[in-house]
Design an enzyme around this catalytic site. Structure first.
Site, PDB file in Angstrom:
ATOM      1  N   LEU A  88       0.819  -1.211   0.000  1.00 17.29           N
ATOM      2  CA  LEU A  88       0.000   0.000   0.000  1.00 17.29           C
ATOM      3  C   LEU A  88       0.851   1.260   0.000  1.00 17.29           C
ATOM      4  O   LEU A  88       1.918   1.300   0.616  1.00 17.29           O
ATOM      5  CB  LEU A  88      -0.910   0.021   1.235  1.00 17.29           C
ATOM      6  CG  LEU A  88      -1.946  -1.095   1.353  1.00 17.29           C
ATOM      7  CD1 LEU A  88      -2.699  -0.959   2.675  1.00 17.29           C
ATOM      8  CD2 LEU A  88      -2.909  -1.083   0.190  1.00 17.29           C
ATOM      9  N   GLU A 121      -9.803  -0.488   8.769  1.00 19.96           N
ATOM     10  CA  GLU A 121      -9.353  -1.506   9.720  1.00 19.96           C
ATOM     11  C   GLU A 121      -7.970  -1.127  10.261  1.00 19.96           C
ATOM     12  O   GLU A 121      -7.238  -0.364   9.625  1.00 19.96           O
ATOM     13  CB  GLU A 121      -9.288  -2.870   9.036  1.00 19.96           C
ATOM     14  CG  GLU A 121      -8.515  -2.886   7.733  1.00 19.96           C
ATOM     15  CD  GLU A 121      -8.812  -4.106   6.879  1.00 19.96           C
ATOM     16  OE1 GLU A 121      -8.420  -5.212   7.285  1.00 19.96           O
ATOM     17  OE2 GLU A 121      -9.446  -3.949   5.819  1.00 19.96           O
ATOM     18  N   LYS A 123      -4.111  -1.160  10.862  1.00 19.91           N
ATOM     19  CA  LYS A 123      -2.999  -1.641  10.044  1.00 19.91           C
ATOM     20  C   LYS A 123      -2.026  -2.395  10.946  1.00 19.91           C
ATOM     21  O   LYS A 123      -1.269  -1.803  11.708  1.00 19.91           O
ATOM     22  CB  LYS A 123      -2.282  -0.487   9.341  1.00 19.91           C
ATOM     23  CG  LYS A 123      -1.211  -0.999   8.388  1.00 19.91           C
ATOM     24  CD  LYS A 123      -0.505   0.123   7.668  1.00 19.91           C
ATOM     25  CE  LYS A 123       0.492  -0.489   6.672  1.00 19.91           C
ATOM     26  NZ  LYS A 123       1.484  -1.355   7.329  1.00 19.91           N
ATOM     27  N   ASP A 125       1.047  -4.425  12.382  1.00 25.74           N
ATOM     28  CA  ASP A 125       2.484  -4.245  12.189  1.00 25.74           C
ATOM     29  C   ASP A 125       3.172  -5.601  12.322  1.00 25.74           C
ATOM     30  O   ASP A 125       3.735  -5.946  13.355  1.00 25.74           O
ATOM     31  CB  ASP A 125       3.022  -3.255  13.232  1.00 25.74           C
ATOM     32  CG  ASP A 125       4.396  -2.718  12.841  1.00 25.74           C
ATOM     33  OD1 ASP A 125       4.784  -2.882  11.674  1.00 25.74           O
ATOM     34  OD2 ASP A 125       5.060  -2.125  13.700  1.00 25.74           O
ATOM     35  N   TYR A 254      -7.404 -10.587   6.541  1.00 30.24           N
ATOM     36  CA  TYR A 254      -8.039  -9.315   6.186  1.00 30.24           C
ATOM     37  C   TYR A 254      -8.397  -9.189   4.701  1.00 30.24           C
ATOM     38  O   TYR A 254      -8.970  -8.193   4.284  1.00 30.24           O
ATOM     39  CB  TYR A 254      -7.167  -8.128   6.588  1.00 30.24           C
ATOM     40  CG  TYR A 254      -5.743  -8.145   6.064  1.00 30.24           C
ATOM     41  CD1 TYR A 254      -5.464  -8.051   4.697  1.00 30.24           C
ATOM     42  CD2 TYR A 254      -4.671  -8.259   6.944  1.00 30.24           C
ATOM     43  CE1 TYR A 254      -4.165  -8.064   4.227  1.00 30.24           C
ATOM     44  CE2 TYR A 254      -3.362  -8.273   6.472  1.00 30.24           C
ATOM     45  CZ  TYR A 254      -3.123  -8.168   5.111  1.00 30.24           C
ATOM     46  OH  TYR A 254      -1.834  -8.183   4.639  1.00 30.24           O
ATOM     47  N   LYS A 341      -1.255   6.289   7.928  1.00 28.38           N
ATOM     48  CA  LYS A 341      -0.317   6.014   9.011  1.00 28.38           C
ATOM     49  C   LYS A 341      -0.458   6.993  10.173  1.00 28.38           C
ATOM     50  O   LYS A 341      -0.895   8.133  10.001  1.00 28.38           O
ATOM     51  CB  LYS A 341       1.113   6.086   8.478  1.00 28.38           C
ATOM     52  CG  LYS A 341       1.477   4.992   7.478  1.00 28.38           C
ATOM     53  CD  LYS A 341       1.589   3.652   8.160  1.00 28.38           C
ATOM     54  CE  LYS A 341       2.235   2.610   7.275  1.00 28.38           C
ATOM     55  NZ  LYS A 341       3.662   2.778   7.092  1.00 28.38           N
ATOM     56  N   CYS A 435      30.709  16.782  -8.442  1.00 29.87           N
ATOM     57  CA  CYS A 435      30.555  15.424  -7.931  1.00 29.87           C
ATOM     58  C   CYS A 435      31.562  15.167  -6.813  1.00 29.87           C
ATOM     59  O   CYS A 435      32.772  15.372  -7.011  1.00 29.87           O
ATOM     60  CB  CYS A 435      30.751  14.409  -9.048  1.00 29.87           C
ATOM     61  SG  CYS A 435      30.693  12.690  -8.470  1.00 29.87           S
ATOM     62  N   CYS A 438      34.041  12.176  -8.376  1.00 29.70           N
ATOM     63  CA  CYS A 438      34.933  12.347  -9.531  1.00 29.70           C
ATOM     64  C   CYS A 438      35.224  13.799  -9.855  1.00 29.70           C
ATOM     65  O   CYS A 438      36.084  14.088 -10.690  1.00 29.70           O
ATOM     66  CB  CYS A 438      34.344  11.651 -10.758  1.00 29.70           C
ATOM     67  SG  CYS A 438      32.886  12.484 -11.450  1.00 29.70           S
ATOM     68  N   CYS A 453      25.386  13.487 -11.197  1.00 33.02           N
ATOM     69  CA  CYS A 453      26.682  13.417 -11.861  1.00 33.02           C
ATOM     70  C   CYS A 453      26.441  12.718 -13.199  1.00 33.02           C
ATOM     71  O   CYS A 453      25.923  11.592 -13.223  1.00 33.02           O
ATOM     72  CB  CYS A 453      27.687  12.629 -11.026  1.00 33.02           C
ATOM     73  SG  CYS A 453      29.258  12.347 -11.878  1.00 33.02           S
ATOM     74  N   CYS A 458      32.384   7.880 -13.801  1.00 36.02           N
ATOM     75  CA  CYS A 458      32.500   8.190 -12.363  1.00 36.02           C
ATOM     76  C   CYS A 458      32.682   6.900 -11.567  1.00 36.02           C
ATOM     77  O   CYS A 458      31.904   5.962 -11.720  1.00 36.02           O
ATOM     78  CB  CYS A 458      31.257   8.931 -11.890  1.00 36.02           C
ATOM     79  SG  CYS A 458      31.274   9.285 -10.108  1.00 36.02           S
TER      80      CYS A 458
END
Length: 542
Positions: A88, A121, A123, A125, A254, A341, A435, A438, A453, A458
């Site tokens: 998701l 619902e 979430k 973990d 789920y 979240k 950079c 380089c 770069c 490089c």
């Protein structure tokens, strides 16, 4: 003297024991009602085991005795998902959710937009898994993997009591659905049966069991687990099912992939419960509009401690399955569902320095070097600053006290500074125009925020020197692919950085569970001292 039992009597007794044990399991794990003390259930299981040992011809895959007993594997086999197993996209604010609704509404007709409703619902973990049943019997269990192929972890999942080894009888399923007012679905199942059923859910561990497992680890003198998610994920991926069986895992279903007559996601949850799966239905809610979604999410933000397990937000899905399917997929995520979240888990620390790392595509990314800090159970020493525009937006300086969060509770990032704590010794962050590897001039195409770069030669792109150095140190488990990922994520800039890596720095990387992260860190530390000749060879000195 123990009475001898005939073959037919044994067969009948075994079937009765299996049905009774399953009845107790279903009530305990799905309905959350204990019909008999666990000791009674264990005693019946022992009787069943003894009978099956005498009459092994009556052992079936759905027998409770078959949960533990799988052989230790050398590796996990790959298995293809019947339908891609997507992840998701995330939203962290009400504005993010409003933007999501606006995006999906543009793809729908006026009538479809007007009938939009949502199913919400918690979430979970943990670790996403897939369960496949054929003719009612649990046949294959898999992890998400890359979404197309997952790892076959069937034997490990069999050890989890909340996963039914056999779906409930069709008569029981139909009766439950009729009680729920889902007569059309009940008729569909009655007519078509349950030939193949594909279910998805989350392997988790309750907060209470997490503490018990860690207490057992301490008693054995073993390291404790940082958080429930790492414990769940690491336990499912054990090659020995007996270890998984000791970890007190749980699974909540789920998602129902198989069509059984359902028209909404809410109906899928009712079907899952009727089939015999443990669900979060009592914590879920049908929401008519986005305002109700916000109220639901805010309720659990304030009351998440009341739940038996850890959650990191809520899942919001378009309830109507036809509309959900019409919205399709963007990248590896469905458009019709989103993870809303909770705010990042955060902590403060000192920004010691900023290094600029060059990825394989030439993209230059600023990486914050931090005083070690624990965020969400893991130690962080580096965090992304994303790009030059983000540095300006955050207003951070070297030497600042900064706020570190883990996006989605995983990826470390600098989310702000505390200028009130400045001493006057802080330094501005100077984004390079050349950079850092380089020396070529960096370019930023119009409309983009990334400096790049463009030198095709490089060394940061070729990385051959880095591979040579690491090969000379002979670090177990550290090959070119992992080196590339460490460089791309800004976790290392030169070989010496390898020796400062912590487990928490590696966990955000795909396929790095707690154990693999710890093993790699230990392997690196074990090679801190090598012979002078090998060291000179590593430096490329002839």
């Amino acid at each position: 003297m123990e009475k001898e039992i005939s073959r037919e009597e044994a067969k009948e007794r075994i079937e009765k024991l299996k049905k009774l044990i399953e009845k107790y399991r279903y009530s305990r794990h799905v309905l959350d009602k204990e019909l008999v003390p666990i000791e009674v259930e264990d005693s019946l299981k022992k009787e069943l085991f003894d009978l099956e040992q005498k009459f092994p011809e009556f052992i079936t895959p759905d027998s409770p005795t078959q949960r533990v007993g799988g052989k230790v594997l050398e590796k996990f086999e790959k298995t293809k998902h019947p339908v891609p197993m997507l992840s998701l996209n995330d939203a962290f604010s009400e504005k993010d959710m409003e933007d999501w609704l606006e995006r999906i509404s543009k793809l729908l007709t006026k009538e479809e937009v007007e009938k939009l409703d949502f199913f919400c619902e918690p979430k979970l973990d943990g670790l996403a898994i897939e369960l496949i049943y054929k003719d009612g019997i649990f046949k294959i269990g898999a992890t998400r993997g890359d979404g197309i192929y997952g790892e076959n972890v069937t034997e490990n999942l069999k050890t989890i009591e909340s996963i039914p080894l056999r779906l409930r009888d069709i008569e029981e399923v139909v009766a439950d659905l009729e009680k729920e007012g889902e007569k059309e679905i009940a008729e569909y199942i009655k007519k078509n049966g349950l030939k193949e059923v594909v279910v998805r859910g989350e392997a988790v561990i309750t907060k209470k069991n997490f503490e018990l497992v860690n207490e057992e680890q301490r008693k054995l003198g073993l390291p404790t687990f940082a958080n429930p998610r790492n414990l769940a994920a690491g336990s499912i991926r054990q090659l020995d099912p007996k270890i998984t069986a000791k970890r007190r895992l749980d699974v909540n279903a789920y998602d129902l992939i198989t069509y059984l007559g359902q028209k909404t996601h809410e109906q899928e949850h009712k079907i899952l419960h009727a089939l015999g799966f443990k669900t979060n239905n009592k914590y879920c809610k049908h929401c008519k509009n986005l305002q109700e979604v916000f109220e639901y999410r805010n309720y659990w933000l304030k009351n998440r401690e009341k739940l038996p397990y850890e959650i990191d937000g809520t899942v919001v899905q378009v309830n109507d399955n036809k509309i959900f399917e019409k919205l399709g997929v963007v990248g590896k995520a469905p458009r019709g569902a989103i993870a809303f979240k909770f705010p990042l888990k955060q902590a403060t620390t000192i920004l010691k320095d900023v290094r600029f790392q060059v990825g394989r595509t030439g993209a230059v990314t600023p990486v914050a070097i931090l005083e070690p800090v624990e965020v969400g159970g893991v130690t962080i020493t580096r965090a992304t600053l994303h790009n030059e525009d983000m540095i300006k937006k955050l207003g951070v300086k070297i030497g600042d006290t900064v706020v570190i969060g883990r996006a989605g509770d995983v990826i470390p990032e600098v989310v702000g500074a505390l200028p009130e704590l400045r001493t006057g010794k802080e330094r501005e962050i100077q984004f390079p125009r050349e950079c850092p590897v380089c020396g070529s001039k960096l370019e930023k195409p119009q409309g983009e925020v990334i400096w790049r770069c463009v030198n095709p030669k490089c060394p940061a792109k070729e990385r051959r020197y880095f591979y040579h150095f690491v090969k000379a140190f002979d670090i177990l488990g550290l090959g070119p692919k992992i080196i590339d990922r460490l460089l791309d994520e800004g976790l290392i800039e030169d070989p010496a950085d390898l020796f400062t890596l912590k487990e928490g720095d590696l966990l955000p990387l795909e396929r790095f569970a707690e154990k693999s992260a710890k093993n790699l860190v230990n392997a690196i530390q074990s090679r801190k001292e090598i012979s002078l000749a090998r060291f000179i060879y590593a430096l490329g000195i002839r």
